[in-house]
Design a protein around this motif. Structure first.
Motif, PDB file in Angstrom:
ATOM      1  N   ASP A 279       1.042  -1.028  -0.359  1.00 16.99           N
ATOM      2  CA  ASP A 279       0.169   0.025   0.113  1.00 16.99           C
ATOM      3  C   ASP A 279       0.406   1.137  -0.385  1.00 16.99           C
ATOM      4  O   ASP A 279       0.700   1.877  -0.019  1.00 16.99           O
ATOM      5  CB  ASP A 279      -0.705  -0.540   0.950  1.00 16.99           C
ATOM      6  CG  ASP A 279      -1.644  -1.308   1.186  1.00 16.99           C
ATOM      7  OD1 ASP A 279      -1.583  -1.234  -0.078  1.00 16.99           O
ATOM      8  OD2 ASP A 279      -1.761  -1.040   2.154  1.00 16.99           O
ATOM      9  N   PHE A 280       1.780   0.980   0.223  1.00 14.11           N
ATOM     10  CA  PHE A 280       3.001   2.472   0.546  1.00 14.11           C
ATOM     11  C   PHE A 280       4.562   2.153  -0.928  1.00 14.11           C
ATOM     12  O   PHE A 280       5.129   3.697  -0.977  1.00 14.11           O
ATOM     13  CB  PHE A 280       3.695   2.394   1.810  1.00 14.11           C
ATOM     14  CG  PHE A 280       2.586   2.227   3.193  1.00 14.11           C
ATOM     15  CD1 PHE A 280       2.510   3.498   3.760  1.00 14.11           C
ATOM     16  CD2 PHE A 280       2.261   1.073   3.514  1.00 14.11           C
ATOM     17  CE1 PHE A 280       1.890   3.629   4.651  1.00 14.11           C
ATOM     18  CE2 PHE A 280       1.616   1.056   4.636  1.00 14.11           C
ATOM     19  CZ  PHE A 280       1.076   2.163   5.267  1.00 14.11           C
ATOM     20  N   LEU A 281       4.539   1.687  -1.156  1.00 16.02           N
ATOM     21  CA  LEU A 281       5.083   1.183  -2.391  1.00 16.02           C
ATOM     22  C   LEU A 281       5.015   1.031  -3.469  1.00 16.02           C
ATOM     23  O   LEU A 281       3.893   0.900  -4.530  1.00 16.02           O
ATOM     24  CB  LEU A 281       5.730  -0.091  -2.162  1.00 16.02           C
ATOM     25  CG  LEU A 281       6.866  -0.769  -1.430  1.00 16.02           C
ATOM     26  CD1 LEU A 281       6.622  -1.990  -0.613  1.00 16.02           C
ATOM     27  CD2 LEU A 281       7.829   0.248  -1.259  1.00 16.02           C
ATOM     28  N   VAL A 282       5.899   1.528  -4.528  1.00  9.04           N
ATOM     29  CA  VAL A 282       5.455   2.321  -6.121  1.00  9.04           C
ATOM     30  C   VAL A 282       7.092   1.071  -5.957  1.00  9.04           C
ATOM     31  O   VAL A 282       8.033   1.694  -6.288  1.00  9.04           O
ATOM     32  CB  VAL A 282       5.496   3.804  -6.408  1.00  9.04           C
ATOM     33  CG1 VAL A 282       5.512   3.646  -8.295  1.00  9.04           C
ATOM     34  CG2 VAL A 282       3.993   4.020  -6.180  1.00  9.04           C
ATOM     35  N   ALA A 283       6.847   0.752  -7.443  1.00  6.91           N
ATOM     36  CA  ALA A 283       8.184  -0.180  -7.999  1.00  6.91           C
ATOM     37  C   ALA A 283       8.871   1.305  -9.687  1.00  6.91           C
ATOM     38  O   ALA A 283       7.824   1.321  -9.947  1.00  6.91           O
ATOM     39  CB  ALA A 283       7.790  -1.567  -7.827  1.00  6.91           C
ATOM     40  N   ASP A 284       9.816   0.657  -9.006  1.00  5.93           N
ATOM     41  CA  ASP A 284      10.542   2.114 -10.290  1.00  5.93           C
ATOM     42  C   ASP A 284      11.728   0.738 -11.380  1.00  5.93           C
ATOM     43  O   ASP A 284      12.107  -0.286 -10.745  1.00  5.93           O
ATOM     44  CB  ASP A 284      12.005   2.681  -9.592  1.00  5.93           C
ATOM     45  CG  ASP A 284      11.043   3.835  -9.083  1.00  5.93           C
ATOM     46  OD1 ASP A 284       9.419   4.219  -9.322  1.00  5.93           O
ATOM     47  OD2 ASP A 284      12.109   4.348  -8.445  1.00  5.93           O
ATOM     48  N   PHE A 285      11.161   1.151 -12.458  1.00  8.81           N
ATOM     49  CA  PHE A 285      12.084  -0.032 -13.955  1.00  8.81           C
ATOM     50  C   PHE A 285      12.814   1.392 -14.517  1.00  8.81           C
ATOM     51  O   PHE A 285      12.506   1.976 -15.167  1.00  8.81           O
ATOM     52  CB  PHE A 285      11.536  -0.599 -14.488  1.00  8.81           C
ATOM     53  CG  PHE A 285      10.190  -1.658 -13.727  1.00  8.81           C
ATOM     54  CD1 PHE A 285      10.988  -2.836 -14.277  1.00  8.81           C
ATOM     55  CD2 PHE A 285       8.980  -0.711 -13.080  1.00  8.81           C
ATOM     56  CE1 PHE A 285      10.180  -3.981 -12.723  1.00  8.81           C
ATOM     57  CE2 PHE A 285       8.738  -2.096 -12.545  1.00  8.81           C
ATOM     58  CZ  PHE A 285       8.873  -3.984 -12.161  1.00  8.81           C
ATOM     59  N   ALA A 286      13.908   0.675 -15.635  1.00  4.46           N
ATOM     60  CA  ALA A 286      15.091   1.368 -16.137  1.00  4.46           C
ATOM     61  C   ALA A 286      13.715   1.221 -17.673  1.00  4.46           C
ATOM     62  O   ALA A 286      13.769   2.694 -17.583  1.00  4.46           O
ATOM     63  CB  ALA A 286      16.055   0.739 -16.212  1.00  4.46           C
ATOM     64  N   GLU A 287      13.229   0.994 -18.577  1.00  3.41           N
ATOM     65  CA  GLU A 287      12.101   1.436 -19.065  1.00  3.41           C
ATOM     66  C   GLU A 287      10.677   0.882 -18.785  1.00  3.41           C
ATOM     67  O   GLU A 287      10.682  -0.336 -18.778  1.00  3.41           O
ATOM     68  CB  GLU A 287      12.801   0.344 -20.111  1.00  3.41           C
ATOM     69  CG  GLU A 287      14.661   1.273 -20.397  1.00  3.41           C
ATOM     70  CD  GLU A 287      14.888   0.136 -21.547  1.00  3.41           C
ATOM     71  OE1 GLU A 287      14.140  -0.857 -22.033  1.00  3.41           O
ATOM     72  OE2 GLU A 287      16.384   0.387 -22.194  1.00  3.41           O
ATOM     73  N   GLY A 288      10.227   2.153 -19.273  1.00  4.88           N
ATOM     74  CA  GLY A 288       8.878   2.148 -18.830  1.00  4.88           C
ATOM     75  C   GLY A 288       8.101   1.519 -17.473  1.00  4.88           C
ATOM     76  O   GLY A 288       9.124   2.021 -16.423  1.00  4.88           O
ATOM     77  N   ASP A 289       6.961   1.682 -16.876  1.00  4.58           N
ATOM     78  CA  ASP A 289       6.967   1.736 -16.380  1.00  4.58           C
ATOM     79  C   ASP A 289       5.961   0.337 -15.894  1.00  4.58           C
ATOM     80  O   ASP A 289       5.104  -0.223 -16.496  1.00  4.58           O
ATOM     81  CB  ASP A 289       5.016   2.996 -15.505  1.00  4.58           C
ATOM     82  CG  ASP A 289       5.450   3.918 -15.460  1.00  4.58           C
ATOM     83  OD1 ASP A 289       6.595   4.426 -15.079  1.00  4.58           O
ATOM     84  OD2 ASP A 289       4.523   4.744 -16.203  1.00  4.58           O
ATOM     85  N   ALA A 290       5.576  -0.153 -14.965  1.00  7.24           N
ATOM     86  CA  ALA A 290       4.954  -0.971 -14.628  1.00  7.24           C
ATOM     87  C   ALA A 290       4.765  -1.642 -12.723  1.00  7.24           C
ATOM     88  O   ALA A 290       4.503  -0.734 -12.162  1.00  7.24           O
ATOM     89  CB  ALA A 290       5.842  -3.230 -14.634  1.00  7.24           C
ATOM     90  N   THR A 291       3.521  -2.491 -12.370  1.00 14.94           N
ATOM     91  CA  THR A 291       3.361  -2.451 -11.278  1.00 14.94           C
ATOM     92  C   THR A 291       4.007  -3.251 -10.477  1.00 14.94           C
ATOM     93  O   THR A 291       5.400  -4.213 -10.903  1.00 14.94           O
ATOM     94  CB  THR A 291       1.929  -3.180 -11.436  1.00 14.94           C
ATOM     95  OG1 THR A 291       1.760  -5.001 -12.205  1.00 14.94           O
ATOM     96  CG2 THR A 291       0.539  -2.955 -12.529  1.00 14.94           C
TER      97      THR A 291
ATOM     98  N   ALA B 235       3.438  -5.755  -8.437  1.00 17.60           N
ATOM     99  CA  ALA B 235       2.822  -6.989  -8.979  1.00 17.60           C
ATOM    100  C   ALA B 235       3.696  -7.894  -9.935  1.00 17.60           C
ATOM    101  O   ALA B 235       4.690  -8.721  -9.507  1.00 17.60           O
ATOM    102  CB  ALA B 235       1.279  -7.396  -8.742  1.00 17.60           C
ATOM    103  N   ARG B 236       3.936  -6.449 -10.634  1.00 16.93           N
ATOM    104  CA  ARG B 236       4.821  -7.443 -11.659  1.00 16.93           C
ATOM    105  C   ARG B 236       6.160  -7.414 -11.316  1.00 16.93           C
ATOM    106  O   ARG B 236       7.406  -8.191 -11.067  1.00 16.93           O
ATOM    107  CB  ARG B 236       5.093  -6.503 -12.966  1.00 16.93           C
ATOM    108  CG  ARG B 236       5.919  -7.193 -14.408  1.00 16.93           C
ATOM    109  CD  ARG B 236       5.191  -6.208 -15.418  1.00 16.93           C
ATOM    110  NE  ARG B 236       6.565  -6.750 -16.548  1.00 16.93           N
ATOM    111  CZ  ARG B 236       6.334  -6.097 -17.639  1.00 16.93           C
ATOM    112  NH1 ARG B 236       6.092  -5.282 -18.260  1.00 16.93           N
ATOM    113  NH2 ARG B 236       7.212  -7.161 -18.808  1.00 16.93           N
ATOM    114  N   ALA B 237       6.559  -6.306 -10.085  1.00 13.93           N
ATOM    115  CA  ALA B 237       8.168  -6.405 -10.115  1.00 13.93           C
ATOM    116  C   ALA B 237       8.007  -7.478  -9.304  1.00 13.93           C
ATOM    117  O   ALA B 237       9.390  -8.600  -9.265  1.00 13.93           O
ATOM    118  CB  ALA B 237       8.092  -4.653  -8.829  1.00 13.93           C
ATOM    119  N   VAL B 238       7.520  -7.764  -7.977  1.00 12.75           N
ATOM    120  CA  VAL B 238       7.608  -9.078  -6.931  1.00 12.75           C
ATOM    121  C   VAL B 238       8.049 -10.376  -7.717  1.00 12.75           C
ATOM    122  O   VAL B 238       8.659 -11.618  -7.376  1.00 12.75           O
ATOM    123  CB  VAL B 238       6.336  -8.846  -6.098  1.00 12.75           C
ATOM    124  CG1 VAL B 238       6.015 -10.592  -5.187  1.00 12.75           C
ATOM    125  CG2 VAL B 238       6.386  -7.721  -4.999  1.00 12.75           C
TER     126      VAL B 238
END
Length: 271
Positions: A142-154, A156-159
């Protein structure tokens, strides 16, 4: 020794000072006992105290400020802010240099980290196995956002990508032979990869302490490949700068809530 004790007893009796009275009271507040001429307070036998004293301890900045405002309206107060420990103390009977008080009527505030901010402190720099870190990410999603080198992703995808993380090893050997010498070298390349796109880090948004503003804290993801299993590390970026900014905000918010009637000094004071 007996002669000295006799002289002390005789002097006290002669002065009529076995019963002592506090300022402003008609009845005795203390008594000098005959045995070794010790002083014994009688305050607990009186209808009221000789003077008001006590300590308020709280972790709520709003309740602390409210109490200080009420009491300081009738009793001159002075406060101190310990920004290193996110704490504050206000004295109501410290007095002045020319008219010192006892300094035993005070209020103390000790700020407590919010749950998410405490979790940030505990995860920073810790070497975690895949399951431990992915569980932590899901617990605080609920407090987190994932960062990716290219583009955005959720998140859940990072996990999911971290769950599929694996280590691959590539070995390469080279050999050089001359007329008078020979050399050989071996190189080993260890790489961590996933079937899905790996995040480069995360951002956690939370109030560090109750009553302070929400802040965004950046966490950089590192993968350690030295062992049989990959280890994951989240490093809190610009941690010292963030803590300094929080401390400055703490003093500013506290001064605003208490009001200008109570001077605040950075530091601690022991009367």
């Amino acid at each position: 020794m007996e002669n000295i004790e006799l002289i002390q007893k005789t002097a006290v009796e002669a002065a009529g000072m076995r019963l002592l009275t506090a300022d402003g009271r008609s009845s005795a507040s203390a008594v000098i006992l005959e045995q070794q001429e010790h002083l014994k307070s009688l305050e607990w036998l009186q209808p009221g105290r000789d003077r008001y004293r006590g300590t308020l301890k709280t972790t709520s900045i709003d309740d602390f400020a409210s109490y200080v405002q009420i009491v300081s309206s009738s009793s001159p107060a002075v406060g101190f802010v310990d920004i290193a420990n996110m704490a504050s103390t206000v004295f109501f009977n410290l007095g002045t240099v020319n008219d010192p008080g006892h300094g035993d009527w005070l209020a103390t505030l000790t700020m407590q980290r919010t749950a998410a901010f405490e979790a940030l402190h505990k995860i920073d720099g810790v070497k975690c196995e895949q399951k431990a870190l992915t569980d932590w990410l899901e617990d605080w999603s609920d407090f987190l956002v994932a960062d990716f080198a290219e583009g955005d992703a959720t998140l859940a995808r990072a996990v999911a990508a971290l769950r599929k993380l694996k280590i691959s090893t590539k070995a390469e050997a080279t050999s050089n032979v001359g007329d008078f010498n020979a050399s050989r070298s071996a190189l080993e390349d260890v790489e961590a990869s996933s079937a899905d796109l790996l995040p480069i880090g995360f951002r956690l948004a939370t109030e560090p302490y109750e009553g302070l503003s929400t802040r965004i804290f950046a966490l950089r993801l590192s993968v350690l490949t030295g062992g049989e299993k990959p280890l994951l590390v989240l490093r809190w970026q610009r941690k010292e700068a963030a803590l300094e900014a929080i401390a400055r905000e703490f003093k500013s918010v506290l001064a605003e809530k208490i009001g200008s009637g109570v001077p605040l000094t950075i530091g601690t004071f022991s009367p």
